[in-house]
Design a protein around this motif. Structure first.
Motif, PDB file in Angstrom:
ATOM      1  N   ALA A  84      -9.415  -1.424   7.869  1.00 23.44           N
ATOM      2  CA  ALA A  84     -10.028  -0.094   7.851  1.00 23.44           C
ATOM      3  C   ALA A  84     -10.889   0.165   9.078  1.00 23.44           C
ATOM      4  CB  ALA A  84     -10.864   0.066   6.591  1.00 23.44           C
ATOM      5  N   THR A  85     -11.380  -0.870   9.728  1.00 25.11           N
ATOM      6  CA  THR A  85     -12.323  -0.688  10.828  1.00 25.11           C
ATOM      7  C   THR A  85     -11.732  -0.895  12.212  1.00 25.11           C
ATOM      8  OG1 THR A  85     -13.030  -2.995  10.616  1.00 25.11           O
ATOM      9  CG2 THR A  85     -14.284  -1.335   9.395  1.00 25.11           C
ATOM     10  N   GLN A  86     -10.626  -1.608  12.313  1.00 28.70           N
ATOM     11  CA  GLN A  86     -10.041  -1.892  13.628  1.00 28.70           C
ATOM     12  C   GLN A  86      -8.584  -1.443  13.670  1.00 28.70           C
ATOM     13  OE1 GLN A  86     -10.432  -6.032  14.435  1.00 28.70           O
ATOM     14  NE2 GLN A  86     -12.498  -5.827  15.228  1.00 28.70           N
ATOM     15  N   GLN A  87      -8.229  -0.897  14.805  1.00 27.59           N
ATOM     16  CA  GLN A  87      -6.841  -0.508  14.996  1.00 27.59           C
ATOM     17  C   GLN A  87      -6.025  -1.739  15.373  1.00 27.59           C
ATOM     18  OE1 GLN A  87      -6.401   2.475  17.978  1.00 27.59           O
ATOM     19  NE2 GLN A  87      -4.327   2.984  17.373  1.00 27.59           N
ATOM     20  N   ASN A  88      -4.789  -1.809  14.911  1.00 27.18           N
ATOM     21  CA  ASN A  88      -3.872  -2.918  15.168  1.00 27.18           C
ATOM     22  C   ASN A  88      -4.402  -4.254  14.644  1.00 27.18           C
ATOM     23  OD1 ASN A  88      -1.443  -4.032  15.983  1.00 27.18           O
ATOM     24  ND2 ASN A  88      -2.216  -4.564  17.995  1.00 27.18           N
ATOM     25  N   ALA A  89      -5.132  -4.201  13.540  1.00 24.56           N
ATOM     26  CA  ALA A  89      -5.581  -5.414  12.857  1.00 24.56           C
ATOM     27  C   ALA A  89      -5.120  -5.307  11.412  1.00 24.56           C
ATOM     28  CB  ALA A  89      -7.085  -5.563  12.929  1.00 24.56           C
ATOM     29  N   TYR A  90      -4.613  -6.407  10.895  1.00 26.67           N
ATOM     30  CA  TYR A  90      -4.031  -6.404   9.556  1.00 26.67           C
ATOM     31  C   TYR A  90      -4.479  -7.643   8.798  1.00 26.67           C
ATOM     32  CZ  TYR A  90      -0.960  -2.910  11.587  1.00 26.67           C
ATOM     33  OH  TYR A  90      -0.479  -1.795  12.205  1.00 26.67           O
ATOM     34  N   PHE A  91      -4.468  -7.530   7.481  1.00 24.34           N
ATOM     35  CA  PHE A  91      -4.744  -8.653   6.598  1.00 24.34           C
ATOM     36  C   PHE A  91      -3.525  -8.873   5.713  1.00 24.34           C
ATOM     37  CE2 PHE A  91      -8.983  -7.069   7.568  1.00 24.34           C
ATOM     38  CZ  PHE A  91      -9.612  -8.247   7.932  1.00 24.34           C
ATOM     39  N   LEU A  92      -3.322 -10.108   5.303  1.00 26.47           N
ATOM     40  CA  LEU A  92      -2.216 -10.415   4.402  1.00 26.47           C
ATOM     41  C   LEU A  92      -2.637 -10.113   2.976  1.00 26.47           C
ATOM     42  CD1 LEU A  92      -1.017 -13.814   5.908  1.00 26.47           C
ATOM     43  CD2 LEU A  92      -0.194 -11.523   6.410  1.00 26.47           C
ATOM     44  N   ALA A  93      -1.745  -9.541   2.193  1.00 22.78           N
ATOM     45  CA  ALA A  93      -2.025  -9.193   0.804  1.00 22.78           C
ATOM     46  C   ALA A  93      -2.139 -10.460  -0.043  1.00 22.78           C
ATOM     47  CB  ALA A  93      -0.932  -8.291   0.263  1.00 22.78           C
ATOM     48  N   GLU A  94      -2.935 -10.363  -1.104  1.00 22.48           N
ATOM     49  CA  GLU A  94      -3.140 -11.503  -1.997  1.00 22.48           C
ATOM     50  C   GLU A  94      -1.847 -11.958  -2.668  1.00 22.48           C
ATOM     51  OE1 GLU A  94      -5.629 -13.662  -2.861  1.00 22.48           O
ATOM     52  OE2 GLU A  94      -6.573 -12.814  -1.080  1.00 22.48           O
ATOM     53  N   CYS A  95      -0.910 -11.047  -2.870  1.00 21.87           N
ATOM     54  CA  CYS A  95       0.339 -11.421  -3.545  1.00 21.87           C
ATOM     55  C   CYS A  95       1.130 -12.472  -2.767  1.00 21.87           C
ATOM     56  CB  CYS A  95       1.202 -10.190  -3.807  1.00 21.87           C
ATOM     57  SG  CYS A  95       1.805  -9.383  -2.309  1.00 21.87           S
ATOM     58  N   LEU A  96       0.878 -12.589  -1.462  1.00 27.06           N
ATOM     59  CA  LEU A  96       1.572 -13.594  -0.654  1.00 27.06           C
ATOM     60  C   LEU A  96       1.058 -15.002  -0.936  1.00 27.06           C
ATOM     61  CD1 LEU A  96       1.746 -11.698   2.745  1.00 27.06           C
ATOM     62  CD2 LEU A  96       3.549 -11.949   1.033  1.00 27.06           C
ATOM     63  N   PHE A  97      -0.137 -15.103  -1.502  1.00 28.34           N
ATOM     64  CA  PHE A  97      -0.738 -16.409  -1.760  1.00 28.34           C
ATOM     65  C   PHE A  97      -0.609 -16.822  -3.221  1.00 28.34           C
ATOM     66  CE2 PHE A  97      -2.895 -14.562   1.872  1.00 28.34           C
ATOM     67  CZ  PHE A  97      -2.771 -15.576   2.798  1.00 28.34           C
ATOM     68  N   ALA A  98      -0.143 -15.914  -4.077  1.00 25.31           N
ATOM     69  CA  ALA A  98      -0.024 -16.211  -5.510  1.00 25.31           C
ATOM     70  C   ALA A  98       1.087 -17.219  -5.741  1.00 25.31           C
ATOM     71  CB  ALA A  98       0.254 -14.930  -6.286  1.00 25.31           C
ATOM     72  N   LYS A  99       0.809 -18.164  -6.609  1.00 24.11           N
ATOM     73  CA  LYS A  99       1.821 -19.155  -6.967  1.00 24.11           C
ATOM     74  C   LYS A  99       2.457 -18.730  -8.273  1.00 24.11           C
ATOM     75  CE  LYS A  99      -0.287 -22.846  -4.504  1.00 24.11           C
ATOM     76  NZ  LYS A  99      -0.771 -24.173  -4.450  1.00 24.11           N
ATOM     77  N   ARG A 100       3.767 -18.798  -8.324  1.00 24.31           N
ATOM     78  CA  ARG A 100       4.500 -18.374  -9.506  1.00 24.31           C
ATOM     79  C   ARG A 100       4.635 -19.515 -10.489  1.00 24.31           C
ATOM     80  NH1 ARG A 100       9.533 -14.913  -8.439  1.00 24.31           N
ATOM     81  NH2 ARG A 100       8.957 -14.367 -10.541  1.00 24.31           N
ATOM     82  N   GLY A 101       4.777 -19.151 -11.728  1.00 20.31           N
ATOM     83  CA  GLY A 101       4.999 -20.152 -12.760  1.00 20.31           C
ATOM     84  C   GLY A 101       3.786 -20.351 -13.633  1.00 20.31           C
ATOM     85  N   ARG A 102       3.951 -21.191 -14.582  1.00 23.07           N
ATOM     86  CA  ARG A 102       2.894 -21.479 -15.536  1.00 23.07           C
ATOM     87  C   ARG A 102       1.874 -22.429 -14.914  1.00 23.07           C
ATOM     88  NH1 ARG A 102       4.873 -23.704 -21.150  1.00 23.07           N
ATOM     89  NH2 ARG A 102       5.843 -21.675 -21.046  1.00 23.07           N
ATOM     90  N   PRO A 103       0.580 -22.178 -15.147  1.00 24.54           N
ATOM     91  CA  PRO A 103      -0.424 -23.100 -14.610  1.00 24.54           C
ATOM     92  C   PRO A 103      -0.332 -24.476 -15.288  1.00 24.54           C
ATOM     93  CG  PRO A 103      -1.463 -21.228 -15.713  1.00 24.54           C
ATOM     94  CD  PRO A 103       0.012 -21.061 -15.828  1.00 24.54           C
ATOM     95  N   ARG A 104      -0.744 -25.481 -14.587  1.00 23.69           N
ATOM     96  CA  ARG A 104      -0.712 -26.832 -15.140  1.00 23.69           C
ATOM     97  C   ARG A 104      -1.718 -26.956 -16.268  1.00 23.69           C
ATOM     98  NH1 ARG A 104      -0.363 -30.936 -10.005  1.00 23.69           N
ATOM     99  NH2 ARG A 104       1.642 -30.194  -9.278  1.00 23.69           N
ATOM    100  N   LYS A 105      -1.394 -27.843 -17.213  1.00 27.29           N
ATOM    101  CA  LYS A 105      -2.325 -28.099 -18.315  1.00 27.29           C
ATOM    102  C   LYS A 105      -3.534 -28.851 -17.763  1.00 27.29           C
ATOM    103  CE  LYS A 105       0.795 -28.408 -22.219  1.00 27.29           C
ATOM    104  NZ  LYS A 105       1.277 -29.278 -23.289  1.00 27.29           N
ATOM    105  N   GLN A 106      -4.692 -28.431 -18.226  1.00 23.57           N
ATOM    106  CA  GLN A 106      -5.920 -29.117 -17.829  1.00 23.57           C
ATOM    107  C   GLN A 106      -6.111 -30.330 -18.742  1.00 23.57           C
ATOM    108  OE1 GLN A 106      -7.771 -28.353 -15.250  1.00 23.57           O
ATOM    109  NE2 GLN A 106      -6.500 -26.586 -14.746  1.00 23.57           N
TER     110      GLN A 106
END
Length: 115
Positions: free
Chosen positions: A91-113
């Motif tokens: 929002a503050t700089q031109q030609n600057a971008y951030f990666l969306a959180e969905c790119l870091f999400a891991k798919r599947g069921r979480p491990r049992k604690q």
């Protein structure tokens, strides 16, 4: 990626393959980009040229294509990623971008604690 005309006749002198890319392919490439830079990529600002350079030179993206097409394919993939909010403009700089959180999400069921 969709490959058409899969049957290759070994007796032919010339073969043709038609390749199609979609949002699914771009999402996989951008997830690879995010995982390549690990935690740093989450907070860092990226430029269009940074992302396109990686797309052109990464075997996970367009490195296997002739140089003539790499640049065009990488710019197309970047535009698709921005349109589909995989890459978010700063929002503050031109030609600057951030990666969306969905790119870091891991798919599947979480491990049992373990208790």
């Amino acid at each position: 990626m969709v490959l058409r005309n899969r049957r290759i006749n070994t007796n032919s002198d010339v073969i043709q393959l038609h390749v199609s890319f979609s949002l699914t392919d771009v999402r996989l490439m951008m997830k690879e980009y995010a995982s390549h830079f690990a935690d740093w990529a989450r907070e860092a600002q990226h430029t269009e040229s940074d992302v396109c350079y990686w797309l052109e030179h990464s075997p996970a993206a367009f490195n296997n294509y002739p140089v003539k097409w790499c640049g065009q394919l990488s710019r197309w993939a970047f535009a698709v990623a921005v349109r589909n909010r995989l890459i978010l403009p700063c929002a503050t700089q031109q030609n600057a971008y951030f990666l969306a959180e969905c790119l870091f999400a891991k798919r599947g069921r979480p491990r049992k604690q373990e208790s």
